[in-house]
Design an enzyme around this catalytic site. Structure first.
Site, PDB file in Angstrom:
ATOM      1  N   ASP A 266     -15.731  -4.346  -4.473  1.00 29.21           N
ATOM      2  CA  ASP A 266     -14.383  -4.804  -4.668  1.00 29.21           C
ATOM      3  C   ASP A 266     -13.540  -3.473  -4.899  1.00 29.21           C
ATOM      4  O   ASP A 266     -14.102  -2.657  -5.550  1.00 29.21           O
ATOM      5  CB  ASP A 266     -14.209  -5.665  -5.778  1.00 29.21           C
TER       6      ASP A 266
ATOM      7  N   HIS B 110     -10.879 -13.007  -6.429  1.00 34.20           N
ATOM      8  CA  HIS B 110     -11.451 -11.916  -5.626  1.00 34.20           C
ATOM      9  C   HIS B 110     -13.004 -12.388  -5.277  1.00 34.20           C
ATOM     10  O   HIS B 110     -13.340 -12.080  -4.208  1.00 34.20           O
ATOM     11  CB  HIS B 110     -11.604 -10.773  -6.646  1.00 34.20           C
TER      12      HIS B 110
END
Length: 489
Positions: free
Chosen positions: A121, A18
């Protein structure tokens, strides 16, 4: 319109996949507009902190935007939670809210540009509470594909429309099958990620879906040409509000090729070995940063691999110590799990076993003709980028749905299995993939027909063109920046 600089705050999930994707997206945005500043707030969890911090340190040293790209490290919390528990993971994210708010306020007080947007995110959407307190809109960066976002919205709508039914129980029924927006084929229970089939995990993801609907927009690491059907479904909604969608991928890190645990000398050794192999002759087996198998399954892989007769490069990682939760070893290959005599029979000139591979460099090498992968989204996009056909072996997270899309929807991959699911804590699956299936899958992959090979190459070309000036992803990133500029008073 004001010509004063402005800042975007990025908050990624503290896992390397990520973080890397977020940093690369930030660089694309910075390259678009000289007035934009980006601060990336790095949450530290002890399980990932050393690897995450090593990556952040390397990015700070080689920062192409030293005055406009800043990494803000948040305090490391003590080990008070189970990182594989969905509810405890999000609780730990929430504990960082005061740190984020304080850091943002301190930076503004120091004269840095005031944020005009938070880019969160997919697992950090609760940070929108801080953005709301600061009167700043929030966007989601969805690091997976359109397939997962479509299924997540479907699951949330299903739960809202059938409140008398437990969706986790329903999705777990072996006979479950549903027509899901964005999919050409019915989605079955076998293709549904295990987290949707567990009560706490499912409730958490449904909560994320509701939060996604509140955002000002959703950036996605995909491109129109790859997931046209799924993106079209998202843009046309599901009868409920879906924010504007910005497919801006493929977002990949192609420059720093050693993002795993291998050191440079080992990377060189791998590439030198590949240099000595014929074109498209090597099958590459690698199962991601969290992927590992027990001894019994490794033996089946080895037998199937040997019987296939193919040249191979195998990233064989040693799992966490028995009974412990953690990340598989990146420095030690699990050689002791191999069948007796396997190395002597196969390794000489024909095979190589390592603990961790410089994956981008390997996939870029002309000797590699096929990739047996766990179907993580980053690995999937990398394989497509380099035009390497795939064989699916999902393990955890959303990988079963990715495998389903690759095999059934897009016809870019051969199936070894699409329904393999492990418990991430115990590393155990519900069944064993036998050597016969593995041998058959590897043979099919390395002898894939020209139609599929050409389909993968075409999709690779589309991905590269999508990022070029005038390409679909280039334009959607422009649209996103235009929306951000509209936030400036």
């Amino acid at each position: 319109m004001s010509k004063a600089p402005f800042e975007l705050v990025f908050i990624p999930t503290p896992a390397v996949g990520h973080i890397i994707s977020t940093v690369q997206l930030a660089k694309l945005i910075l390259n678009k507009n000289d007035l934009i500043f980006v601060s990336i707030y790095v949450i530290n969890f002890s399980m990932h902190s050393s690897k995450v911090n090593a990556y952040i340190d390397s990015q700070s040293r080689d920062n192409p935007y030293p005055t406009r790209l800043t990494f803000v490290s948040l305090p490391l919390l003590p080990d008070m939670f189970d990182p594989f528990s969905p509810t405890q993971f999000t609780a730990a994210i929430d504990l960082h809210k005061p740190f984020v708010k304080q850091a943002v306020e301190d930076r503004v007080r120091d004269g840095l540009p005031k944020p005009v947007g938070f880019v969160l995110d997919m697992f950090c959407t609760s940070m929108a509470d801080i953005a709301n307190e600061l009167s700043v809109p929030s966007y989601v960066y969805f690091t997976s594909g359109a397939n997962l976002l479509n299924f997540t919205f479907f699951a949330q709508s299903f739960a809202d429309d059938h409140q008398e039914i437990d969706p986790a129980v329903e999705f777990s029924r072996p006979e479950f099958s549903a027509v899901v927006p964005g999919f050409k084929n019915p989605v079955t229970s076998a293709a549904i990620p295990a987290v949707f089939q567990e009560k706490n995990g499912c409730e958490l993801l449904l909560g994320f879906a509701r939060k996604f609907r509140e955002m000002k927009g959703i950036l996605m690491n995909t491109y129109v040409e790859l997931e046209n059907f799924g993106i079209h479904a998202l843009m046309n909604g599901d009868g409920k509000k879906i924010p504007p969608i910005y497919p801006v991928g493929p977002i990949l890190e192609l420059g720093n090729t050693s993002t795993g645990g291998s050191d440079n000398s080992k990377d060189v050794s791998v590439i030198q070995w590949l240099d000595g192999q014929p074109k498209s002759s090597v099958v590459f087996l690698c199962f991601g940063s969290m992927g590992s198998f027990d001894e019994e399954q490794i033996k089946e892989i080895a037998i199937g691999l040997e019987r296939s007769g193919q040249r191979y490069l195998w990233a064989l990682r040693k799992p966490p110590s028995s009974g412990k939760v953690g990340v598989p070893s990146e420095s030690e290959a699990f050689l002791e799990a191999l069948p007796e005599g396997f190395i002597d029979r196969t390794i000489s000139g024909k095979g190589k076993i390592i603990a961790w591979a410089p994956q981008v460099e390997v996939l870029a090498h002309p000797a590699v003709g096929g990739f047996v992968l766990h179907c993580g989204w980053n690995s999937t996009l990398e394989s497509i980028w380099f035009g390497v056909p795939m064989a699916t072996w999902p393990i955890y997270a959303e990988q079963q749905l990715n495998a389903f899309e690759l095999v059934k929807e897009l016809e870019l991959a051969i199936e070894i299995r699409m329904d393999y699911k492990t418990d991430i804590e115990t590393q155990k699956a519900g069944f064993m993939v036998k050597a016969e299936e593995i041998e058959e899958g590897i043979r099919a992959l390395m002898n894939v027909d020209e139609t599929m090979r050409e389909r993968v190459k075409t999709m690779s070309d589309y991905g590269k063109k999508a990022l070029e000036r005038g390409g679909s992803s280039y334009n959607y990133l422009e649209f996103f920046i235009g929306d951000v500029l509209s936030n400036i008073s």
